[in-house]
Design an enzyme around this catalytic site. Structure first.
Site, short mmCIF file in Angstrom:
data_model
loop_
_atom_site.label_atom_id
_atom_site.label_comp_id
_atom_site.label_asym_id
_atom_site.label_seq_id
_atom_site.Cartn_x
_atom_site.Cartn_y
_atom_site.Cartn_z
N TYR A 156 -10.25 72.91 50.32
CA TYR A 156 -10.43 71.70 49.50
C TYR A 156 -10.08 70.44 50.32
O TYR A 156 -10.83 69.46 50.32
CB TYR A 156 -9.54 71.81 48.27
N LYS A 160 -12.52 67.33 51.34
CA LYS A 160 -12.23 65.96 50.90
C LYS A 160 -11.98 65.02 52.09
O LYS A 160 -12.27 63.83 52.01
CB LYS A 160 -11.03 65.96 49.94
P1 NAD Z 1 -13.54 69.20 36.42
O1 NAD Z 1 -13.51 70.61 36.92
O2 NAD Z 1 -12.88 68.89 35.12
O3 NAD Z 1 -15.06 68.68 36.35
C1 NAD Z 1 -15.95 68.86 37.43
C2 NAD Z 1 -17.38 68.86 36.91
O4 NAD Z 1 -18.25 69.09 38.03
C3 NAD Z 1 -17.63 70.01 35.91
O5 NAD Z 1 -18.33 69.52 34.77
C4 NAD Z 1 -18.48 70.99 36.71
O6 NAD Z 1 -19.39 71.76 35.91
C5 NAD Z 1 -19.23 70.04 37.65
N1 NAD Z 1 -19.77 70.73 38.83
C6 NAD Z 1 -19.17 71.68 39.59
N2 NAD Z 1 -19.99 72.09 40.56
C7 NAD Z 1 -21.14 71.36 40.42
C8 NAD Z 1 -22.36 71.33 41.13
N3 NAD Z 1 -22.60 72.12 42.18
N4 NAD Z 1 -23.34 70.46 40.72
C9 NAD Z 1 -23.14 69.66 39.65
N5 NAD Z 1 -21.99 69.65 38.94
C10 NAD Z 1 -21.01 70.49 39.33
O7 NAD Z 1 -12.94 68.34 37.61
P2 NAD Z 1 -12.30 66.86 37.62
O8 NAD Z 1 -10.83 67.02 37.61
O9 NAD Z 1 -12.96 66.00 36.61
O10 NAD Z 1 -12.70 66.41 39.10
C11 NAD Z 1 -13.80 65.54 39.38
C12 NAD Z 1 -13.75 65.18 40.86
O11 NAD Z 1 -12.50 64.54 41.14
C13 NAD Z 1 -13.83 66.40 41.80
O12 NAD Z 1 -14.58 66.06 42.94
C14 NAD Z 1 -12.39 66.63 42.17
O13 NAD Z 1 -12.25 67.28 43.40
C15 NAD Z 1 -11.86 65.20 42.22
N6 NAD Z 1 -10.40 65.11 42.08
C16 NAD Z 1 -9.78 65.56 40.96
C17 NAD Z 1 -8.39 65.44 40.89
C18 NAD Z 1 -7.62 65.90 39.67
O14 NAD Z 1 -6.37 65.87 39.72
N7 NAD Z 1 -8.24 66.33 38.60
C19 NAD Z 1 -7.66 64.90 41.95
C20 NAD Z 1 -8.35 64.47 43.07
C21 NAD Z 1 -9.72 64.56 43.12
#
Ligand code: NAD
Length: 248
Positions: A156, A160
């Protein structure tokens, strides 16, 4: 004041979590919203309804951001439906955490493909449209883990960190055409992605956050409003942390 009036935004992975919150805030700020997720399910249908009820044009699409062909088709269809793209938000992402000792090749490949290759796919498909328009804002969802690293998340973190290198390069390639490209590095945000972390891991994260609370999806969505709007016309090639001051 509606900060995104007249703009059309594309958001990947918006059925839930951070992407969904971005879509809602964008609509509330006047943007038309085209969004994708892996399947056209009830979450997508309900978001589509919610956005249209705000009074903007909105449509959800089933599209796998990690597939080059799907992404090309998705952007072509959005152009046919909406006619322009002003903001691209590469948000789709997954985790498959494990110590390197136990990490499988499949989990390495999947995380790189969904988190990093997707950003290449969508940015490449959208750049010619933004080049013609001579404007655009590309926002890539990185993570503090991509900046600092984290044990158990080498796949991951690599994906990133890769996004950050890509973002800075694209900002340099496209800047002369008024196309901006920035990355957001969220810290610990409460979503389904983080819901299943063990309590001791969550408690460890909390100790490192001076603001003493986890982030909300709206905290990240607000940064997307800034980067997608004309408030940030002189901001490009940057990584903006949304992490409550977290020191890893
Ligand atoms: P989440 O798992 O709640 O939502 C992610 C969404 O992406 C889901 O609806 C999933 O179906 C969709 N998805 C996955 N693979 C896909 C693909 N190949 N094509 C299209 N859609 C796809 O995650 P989140 O927490 O909302 O995270 C969103 C972004 O923020 C991600 O890139 C994650 O890495 C980043 N992020 C999250 C956090 C956190 O603490 N939640 C921290 C840093 C970064």
């Amino acid at each position: 004041m509606k900060l995104l009036q007249g703009k059309t935004a594309v958001i990947t992975g918006a059925a839930r979590g951070i992407g969904r919150a971005i879509a809602i805030k964008y609509a509330e700020n006047g943007a038309d919203v085209a969004f994708s997720d892996l399947r056209y399910d009830d979450n997508v249908a309900s978001l589509e309804k919610e956005l249209i009820a705000v009074g903007v044009k909105a449509k959800g699409y089933a599209s796998d951001a990690s597939s080059y062909e799907d992404s090309e088709k998705f952007i072509e269809t959005v152009m046919a439906d909406f006619g322009r793209i002003d903001v691209l938000i590469n948000n789709a992402g997954i985790t498959r955490d494990n110590l390197l000792m136990r990490m499988t090749e499949a989990d390495w490949d999947l995380v790189i493909k969904i988190n990093l290759k997707s950003v290449f796919n969508l940015t490449k498909a959208t750049q010619r449209i933004m080049l013609k328009q001579r404007s655009g804002s590309i926002i890539n969802m990185s993570s503090v883990v991509g900046v600092e690293g984290n044990p158990g998340q080498s796949n991951y973190a690599a994906s990133k960190a890769g996004i950050i290198g890509f973002t800075k390069s694209i900002a340099q390639e496209l800047g002369s055409r008024s196309i901006r490209c920035n990355a957001i590095a969220p810290g610990f945000i409460e979503t389904e992605m983080t819901a299943n972390l063990p309590e001791d891991v969550k408690a460890d994260w909390m100790k490192d956050i001076p603001l003493r609370r986890p982030g909300t999806v709206d905290d990240v969505a607000n940064m997307c409003i800034f980067l997608g709007s004309d408030l940030s016309t002189y901001v490009s090639g940057q990584v903006l942390n949304v992490c409550g001051g977290m020191q890893l």
